[in-house]
Scaffold this motif. Structure first.
Motif, PDB file in Angstrom:
ATOM      1  N   LYS A  22       0.843  -1.210   0.000  1.00  0.00           N
ATOM      2  CA  LYS A  22       0.000   0.000   0.000  1.00  0.00           C
ATOM      3  C   LYS A  22       0.874   1.254   0.000  1.00  0.00           C
ATOM      4  N   PRO A  37       4.610   3.188  -4.350  1.00  0.00           N
ATOM      5  CA  PRO A  37       3.973   4.062  -5.343  1.00  0.00           C
ATOM      6  C   PRO A  37       3.529   3.341  -6.620  1.00  0.00           C
ATOM      7  N   GLU A  38       4.049   2.132  -6.835  1.00  0.00           N
ATOM      8  CA  GLU A  38       3.644   1.345  -7.999  1.00  0.00           C
ATOM      9  C   GLU A  38       2.183   0.875  -7.864  1.00  0.00           C
ATOM     10  N   TYR A  39       1.720   0.744  -6.612  1.00  0.00           N
ATOM     11  CA  TYR A  39       0.352   0.294  -6.339  1.00  0.00           C
ATOM     12  C   TYR A  39      -0.595   1.486  -6.240  1.00  0.00           C
ATOM     13  N   HIS A  40      -1.809   1.283  -6.713  1.00  0.00           N
ATOM     14  CA  HIS A  40      -2.866   2.282  -6.608  1.00  0.00           C
ATOM     15  C   HIS A  40      -3.927   1.751  -5.654  1.00  0.00           C
ATOM     16  N   THR A  41      -4.668   2.663  -5.054  1.00  0.00           N
ATOM     17  CA  THR A  41      -5.737   2.267  -4.144  1.00  0.00           C
ATOM     18  C   THR A  41      -7.044   2.905  -4.588  1.00  0.00           C
ATOM     19  N   GLU A  42      -8.087   2.079  -4.643  1.00  0.00           N
ATOM     20  CA  GLU A  42      -9.432   2.569  -4.951  1.00  0.00           C
ATOM     21  C   GLU A  42     -10.390   2.062  -3.883  1.00  0.00           C
ATOM     22  N   ILE A  59      -6.292  -2.603  -3.867  1.00  0.00           N
ATOM     23  CA  ILE A  59      -4.900  -2.144  -3.913  1.00  0.00           C
ATOM     24  C   ILE A  59      -4.250  -2.941  -5.036  1.00  0.00           C
ATOM     25  N   ILE A 103      -1.670  -3.008  -8.967  1.00  0.00           N
ATOM     26  CA  ILE A 103      -0.756  -2.431  -9.948  1.00  0.00           C
ATOM     27  C   ILE A 103      -1.532  -2.371 -11.259  1.00  0.00           C
ATOM     28  N   PRO A 104      -1.715  -1.176 -11.834  1.00  0.00           N
ATOM     29  CA  PRO A 104      -2.465  -1.068 -13.084  1.00  0.00           C
ATOM     30  C   PRO A 104      -1.842  -1.946 -14.181  1.00  0.00           C
ATOM     31  N   THR A 137      -3.184  -7.835  -7.385  1.00  0.00           N
ATOM     32  CA  THR A 137      -4.216  -7.055  -6.711  1.00  0.00           C
ATOM     33  C   THR A 137      -4.527  -7.638  -5.332  1.00  0.00           C
TER      34      THR A 137
END
Length: 128
Positions: free
Chosen positions: A78, A81-86, A99, A101-102, A107
């Protein structure tokens, strides 16, 4: 007056944004907020399919330690910075945190449910 404040806190549902921040930063708090009926799916753990059965008869077993190890990984990633959170607001009492990685299969999907005014982790899906 302090008694009134304490009583009011007991009536108010727990604020999710405060809960989620503490959940990812305090491992003891995290363990206290695991639902007794927590569902865990980790793509690394093999699923057992009974002889003559199909994938719908599969059993999947995990231990409390599996949950703790996965949550340590979630907390670490988390911060990456490579991971995104929605956040996905399913209802007033169910919120999912994704959480990821696009453009990859990596995930973590965490489902939280509010039970008696407190948020609990009810489902954890880990895909490596």
């Amino acid at each position: 007056q302090q008694d009134k404040m304490h009583n009011n806190e007991d009536i108010q549902p727990e604020d999710f944004s405060q809960f989620i921040e503490r959940f990812h930063s305090d491992s003891l708090f995290q363990q206290q907020r695991l639902s007794e009926s927590l569902v865990l799916f980790d793509s690394k753990i093999e699923v057992q399919v009974p002889p003559g059965g199909d994938k719908y008869d599969a059993s999947y077993s995990w231990t409390q330690n599996d949950v703790i190890v996965n949550l340590l990984e979630v907390n670490k990633n988390k911060q990456n910075p490579e991971y995104h959170t929605e956040l996905m607001f399913i209802s007033d009492s169910v919120i999912c945190e994704n959480i990821f990685i696009p453009k990859s299969n990596r995930t973590y999907l965490l489902e939280f449910s509010r039970v008696e005014r407190k948020w609990l982790l009810t489902q954890l899906i880990v895909n490596h």
